[in-house]
Design an enzyme around this catalytic site. Structure first.
Site, PDB file in Angstrom:
ATOM      1  N   PRO A 186      29.473   9.527  -3.437  1.00 36.99           N
ATOM      2  CA  PRO A 186      29.872   8.129  -3.535  1.00 36.99           C
ATOM      3  C   PRO A 186      30.328   7.793  -4.954  1.00 36.99           C
ATOM      4  O   PRO A 186      29.731   8.262  -5.928  1.00 36.99           O
ATOM      5  CB  PRO A 186      28.595   7.366  -3.194  1.00 36.99           C
ATOM      6  CG  PRO A 186      27.705   8.349  -2.521  1.00 36.99           C
ATOM      7  CD  PRO A 186      28.069   9.678  -3.066  1.00 36.99           C
ATOM      8  N   GLU A 187      31.385   6.995  -5.048  1.00 36.05           N
ATOM      9  CA  GLU A 187      31.891   6.556  -6.344  1.00 36.05           C
ATOM     10  C   GLU A 187      31.973   5.049  -6.340  1.00 36.05           C
ATOM     11  O   GLU A 187      32.481   4.444  -5.399  1.00 36.05           O
ATOM     12  CB  GLU A 187      33.292   7.126  -6.604  1.00 36.05           C
ATOM     13  CG  GLU A 187      33.312   8.633  -6.723  1.00 36.05           C
ATOM     14  CD  GLU A 187      34.693   9.172  -7.059  1.00 36.05           C
ATOM     15  OE1 GLU A 187      35.463   8.487  -7.769  1.00 36.05           O
ATOM     16  OE2 GLU A 187      35.007  10.283  -6.592  1.00 36.05           O
TER      17      GLU A 187
END
Length: 66
Positions: A2-3
């Site tokens: 996840p970013e």
């Protein structure tokens, strides 16, 4: 992985940034069920002369407060 990207006007302290990325990381870990080392957080700062709200640059807002 996840970013999370945070767009903000410059001016926060290093301690504020540390606290923010820790809180964001904790939330992603809790809600996405991933390990903390899989979470990437990037703070993207803009100079006050390059960002506006309501048609007024943030640099001009500082002047109005004086």
């Amino acid at each position: 992985m996840p970013e999370v990207y945070v767009h903000a006007v410059e001016g926060r302290t290093l301690d504020q940034k540390r606290a923010l990325v820790k809180d964001i990381t904790d939330a992603v870990v809790r809600n996405f069920a991933v390990p903390a080392d899989a979470v990437m957080v990037q703070i993207m700062e803009s100079p006050k002369t390059d960002k506006a709200k309501g048609g007024v640059l943030f640099s001009d807002r500082d002047v109005r407060k004086s």
